[in-house]
Design a protein around this motif. Structure first.
Motif, PDB file in Angstrom:
ATOM      1  N   ARG A   1      27.784  44.727  38.640  1.00 15.14           N
ATOM      2  CA  ARG A   1      28.581  43.576  38.204  1.00 15.14           C
ATOM      3  C   ARG A   1      30.082  43.806  38.374  1.00 15.14           C
ATOM      4  O   ARG A   1      30.791  42.895  38.808  1.00 15.14           O
ATOM      5  CB  ARG A   1      28.258  43.221  36.750  1.00 15.14           C
ATOM      6  N   PRO A   2      30.625  44.994  38.052  1.00 15.53           N
ATOM      7  CA  PRO A   2      32.063  45.201  38.246  1.00 15.53           C
ATOM      8  C   PRO A   2      32.521  44.975  39.686  1.00 15.53           C
ATOM      9  O   PRO A   2      33.634  44.478  39.918  1.00 15.53           O
ATOM     10  CB  PRO A   2      32.269  46.657  37.811  1.00 15.53           C
ATOM     11  N   ASP A   3      31.687  45.315  40.664  1.00 15.00           N
ATOM     12  CA  ASP A   3      32.059  45.086  42.068  1.00 15.00           C
ATOM     13  C   ASP A   3      32.123  43.588  42.372  1.00 15.00           C
ATOM     14  O   ASP A   3      33.010  43.127  43.106  1.00 15.00           O
ATOM     15  CB  ASP A   3      31.053  45.756  43.002  1.00 15.00           C
ATOM     16  N   TYR A   4      31.173  42.856  41.833  1.00 17.57           N
ATOM     17  CA  TYR A   4      31.181  41.388  41.990  1.00 17.57           C
ATOM     18  C   TYR A   4      32.440  40.794  41.372  1.00 17.57           C
ATOM     19  O   TYR A   4      33.108  39.949  41.984  1.00 17.57           O
ATOM     20  CB  TYR A   4      29.923  40.825  41.322  1.00 17.57           C
ATOM     21  N   LEU A   5      32.799  41.250  40.176  1.00 13.53           N
ATOM     22  CA  LEU A   5      33.982  40.719  39.504  1.00 13.53           C
ATOM     23  C   LEU A   5      35.245  41.022  40.294  1.00 13.53           C
ATOM     24  O   LEU A   5      36.129  40.165  40.433  1.00 13.53           O
ATOM     25  CB  LEU A   5      34.094  41.302  38.093  1.00 13.53           C
TER      26      LEU A   5
ATOM     27  N   LYS B   1      37.310  42.565  31.720  1.00 16.10           N
ATOM     28  CA  LYS B   1      36.663  43.324  30.641  1.00 16.10           C
ATOM     29  C   LYS B   1      35.708  42.427  29.860  1.00 16.10           C
ATOM     30  O   LYS B   1      34.593  42.836  29.526  1.00 16.10           O
ATOM     31  CB  LYS B   1      37.725  43.915  29.718  1.00 16.10           C
ATOM     32  N   ALA B   2      36.150  41.203  29.570  1.00 12.02           N
ATOM     33  CA  ALA B   2      35.295  40.276  28.825  1.00 12.02           C
ATOM     34  C   ALA B   2      34.042  39.933  29.629  1.00 12.02           C
ATOM     35  O   ALA B   2      32.932  39.913  29.087  1.00 12.02           O
ATOM     36  CB  ALA B   2      36.071  39.007  28.491  1.00 12.02           C
ATOM     37  N   ALA B   3      34.219  39.670  30.922  1.00 13.76           N
ATOM     38  CA  ALA B   3      33.081  39.319  31.775  1.00 13.76           C
ATOM     39  C   ALA B   3      32.121  40.491  31.939  1.00 13.76           C
ATOM     40  O   ALA B   3      30.897  40.325  31.931  1.00 13.76           O
ATOM     41  CB  ALA B   3      33.581  38.853  33.137  1.00 13.76           C
ATOM     42  N   THR B   4      32.663  41.684  32.068  1.00  9.17           N
ATOM     43  CA  THR B   4      31.833  42.878  32.193  1.00  9.17           C
ATOM     44  C   THR B   4      31.024  43.107  30.924  1.00  9.17           C
ATOM     45  O   THR B   4      29.887  43.572  30.966  1.00  9.17           O
ATOM     46  CB  THR B   4      32.711  44.114  32.471  1.00  9.17           C
ATOM     47  N   GLY B   5      31.618  42.752  29.791  1.00  8.78           N
ATOM     48  CA  GLY B   5      30.981  43.012  28.507  1.00  8.78           C
ATOM     49  C   GLY B   5      29.949  41.999  28.066  1.00  8.78           C
ATOM     50  O   GLY B   5      29.317  42.182  27.025  1.00  8.78           O
ATOM     51  N   VAL B   6      29.764  40.923  28.842  1.00  9.89           N
ATOM     52  CA  VAL B   6      28.730  39.943  28.479  1.00  9.89           C
ATOM     53  C   VAL B   6      27.369  40.626  28.579  1.00  9.89           C
ATOM     54  O   VAL B   6      26.986  41.106  29.654  1.00  9.89           O
ATOM     55  CB  VAL B   6      28.777  38.706  29.401  1.00  9.89           C
TER      56      VAL B   6
ATOM     57  N   ALA C   1      35.940  29.266  35.153  1.00  6.57           N
ATOM     58  CA  ALA C   1      34.593  29.678  34.747  1.00  6.57           C
ATOM     59  C   ALA C   1      34.077  30.754  35.690  1.00  6.57           C
ATOM     60  O   ALA C   1      34.261  30.661  36.907  1.00  6.57           O
ATOM     61  CB  ALA C   1      33.643  28.480  34.765  1.00  6.57           C
ATOM     62  N   LEU C   2      33.436  31.758  35.126  1.00  6.45           N
ATOM     63  CA  LEU C   2      32.835  32.832  35.926  1.00  6.45           C
ATOM     64  C   LEU C   2      31.395  33.039  35.481  1.00  6.45           C
ATOM     65  O   LEU C   2      31.124  33.358  34.320  1.00  6.45           O
ATOM     66  CB  LEU C   2      33.633  34.125  35.751  1.00  6.45           C
ATOM     67  N   ASP C   3      30.481  32.844  36.401  1.00  3.55           N
ATOM     68  CA  ASP C   3      29.050  33.022  36.156  1.00  3.55           C
ATOM     69  C   ASP C   3      28.707  34.495  36.292  1.00  3.55           C
ATOM     70  O   ASP C   3      28.903  35.086  37.356  1.00  3.55           O
ATOM     71  CB  ASP C   3      28.274  32.189  37.191  1.00  3.55           C
TER      72      ASP C   3
ATOM     73  N   TRP D   1      37.803  37.701  42.283  1.00  6.62           N
ATOM     74  CA  TRP D   1      39.206  37.305  42.164  1.00  6.62           C
ATOM     75  C   TRP D   1      39.782  36.809  43.488  1.00  6.62           C
ATOM     76  O   TRP D   1      40.718  36.009  43.497  1.00  6.62           O
ATOM     77  CB  TRP D   1      40.051  38.471  41.639  1.00  6.62           C
ATOM     78  N   SER D   2      39.219  37.269  44.608  1.00  7.44           N
ATOM     79  CA  SER D   2      39.747  36.865  45.919  1.00  7.44           C
ATOM     80  C   SER D   2      39.364  35.445  46.297  1.00  7.44           C
ATOM     81  O   SER D   2      39.902  34.905  47.278  1.00  7.44           O
ATOM     82  CB  SER D   2      39.259  37.829  47.007  1.00  7.44           C
ATOM     83  N   VAL D   3      38.451  34.820  45.544  1.00  8.64           N
ATOM     84  CA  VAL D   3      38.026  33.464  45.874  1.00  8.64           C
ATOM     85  C   VAL D   3      38.282  32.479  44.725  1.00  8.64           C
ATOM     86  O   VAL D   3      37.712  31.392  44.690  1.00  8.64           O
ATOM     87  CB  VAL D   3      36.534  33.415  46.293  1.00  8.64           C
ATOM     88  N   VAL D   4      39.143  32.852  43.792  1.00 10.86           N
ATOM     89  CA  VAL D   4      39.510  31.912  42.731  1.00 10.86           C
ATOM     90  C   VAL D   4      40.400  30.819  43.312  1.00 10.86           C
ATOM     91  O   VAL D   4      41.356  31.092  44.037  1.00 10.86           O
ATOM     92  CB  VAL D   4      40.247  32.630  41.579  1.00 10.86           C
TER      93      VAL D   4
END
Length: 235
Positions: free
Chosen positions: A211-215, A149-154, A195-197, A219-222
Motif C-alpha cells: 500500500r505505501p508504494d501505491y500511495l 500516514k492516515a491512509a496507510t493507517g486505515v 478522496a483516496l481509495d 500523488w503523481s496523478v492527483v
C-alpha cells in the motif's frame, strides 16, 4: 497559428474540466435509477501510477456493482426512490447496510475518479488552497506526510479524505468500508475535496500488498485543479 492552437487547446481543457465538474457534482443530485459516470480520461491515462487493468476492473466492475446493488436495494423501498444520493448519504445511519454501503460506494468512487488526472496534467493547488494547506499543516510536504500516514493507517478497507470542516478549516479524515464524511456516522464530518481509495482492489494488481508504494505513486496523478475547484466551492 501557434497562438490559435494554444487558445483552442486551452478552451478544450476548460470545457473538459467544466464537464467533469458538472458530472461529479451531478452524482449527488441523482435519483434512482442511479448510473455510473464515465471516466473523464482513458483507462490507461494514469499509467504508470495506476494501471489500465486496475482502472477497468475498478470502474467497470466494482463501481458498477455498487450502483447495481444500490438500485436493487432502492427498488425494495418505494419511499426512497425519489431521494437524491445526497439525501441518502445524509441519513445513512437510518439506512439498511445494503443501502448505506452501496450509496457510499457510488459517491466515493464518483469523487475518486474526478480528483485524478494523467501525470503532469493535474496542475498545482490554487493560491487559496495552497495557503489554506500551509496555514493548517505548515507546508505541502507536511500535509502529504500526514495524509499518507492516515491512509496507510486505515485498517483493512476504507478511504482517506481531505475535507473542509464546518468552520472552514481543512482536515484529514479516514472512514471504514464505503462510509464518507458526508454521513452522520462519520467521526469527522465535512465536505470532501480529495478522496483516496485504499481498498485492495484499488491497487492490488500492480502493488499487491504494498500500500505505501501505491500511495507514493498516487500523488503523481492527483488532479489539483479539481481539488482546488472543490475547495473554492466548499469555502
Amino acid at each position: 497559428m501557434m497562438l490559435l492552437r494554444h487558445l483552442c487547446l486551452t478552451g478544450l481543457l476548460a470545457t473538459a474540466a467544466l464537464a467533469q465538474a458538472k458530472g461529479v457534482d451531478a452524482v449527488l443530485q441523482q435519483h434512482a435509477p442511479y448510473a455510473v459516470p464515465a471516466l473523464p480520461y482513458a483507462a490507461d491515462a494514469l499509467e504508470p501510477a495506476i494501471d489500465a487493468a486496475t482502472m477497468g476492473i475498478h470502474h467497470d466492475r466494482h463501481h458498477q456493482a455498487y450502483v447495481d446493488n444500490l438500485n436493487k436495494a432502492i427498488a425494495q423501498d418505494p419511499a426512497l426512490q425519489s431521494q437524491t444520493l445526497r439525501a441518502l448519504l445524509a441519513k445513512a445511519d437510518a439506512l439498511s447496510p445494503a443501502l448505506r454501503n452501496n450509496a457510499g460506494g457510488h459517491y466515493n468512487h464518483s469523487l475518486f475518479w474526478s480528483v485524478l488526472a494523467a501525470p503532469g496534467q493535474g496542475g498545482q493547488p490554487s493560491v487559496e488552497l495552497a495557503a489554506a494547506i500551509e496555514k493548517q499543516f505548515g507546508s505541502m510536504e507536511t500535509f502529504k506526510e500526514a495524509f499518507t500516514k492516515a491512509a496507510t493507517g486505515v485498517f483493512g478497507s476504507g478511504w482517506a479524505w481531505l475535507i473542509v470542516g464546518a468552520d472552514g478549516s481543512l482536515q484529514i479524515a479516514t472512514t471504514p468500508n464505503q462510509d464518507n464524511p458526508l454521513m452522520p456516522t462519520a467521526s469527522t464530518r465535512g465536505q470532501p475535496i480529495l478522496a483516496l481509495d485504499v481498498w485492495e482492489h484499488a491497487y492490488y494488481l500492480r502493488y499487491q500488498n504494498r500500500r505505501p508504494d501505491y500511495l507514493a505513486a498516487w500523488w503523481s496523478v492527483v488532479n489539483w485543479k479539481e481539488v482546488s475547484r472543490r475547495f473554492d466551492q466548499a469555502s
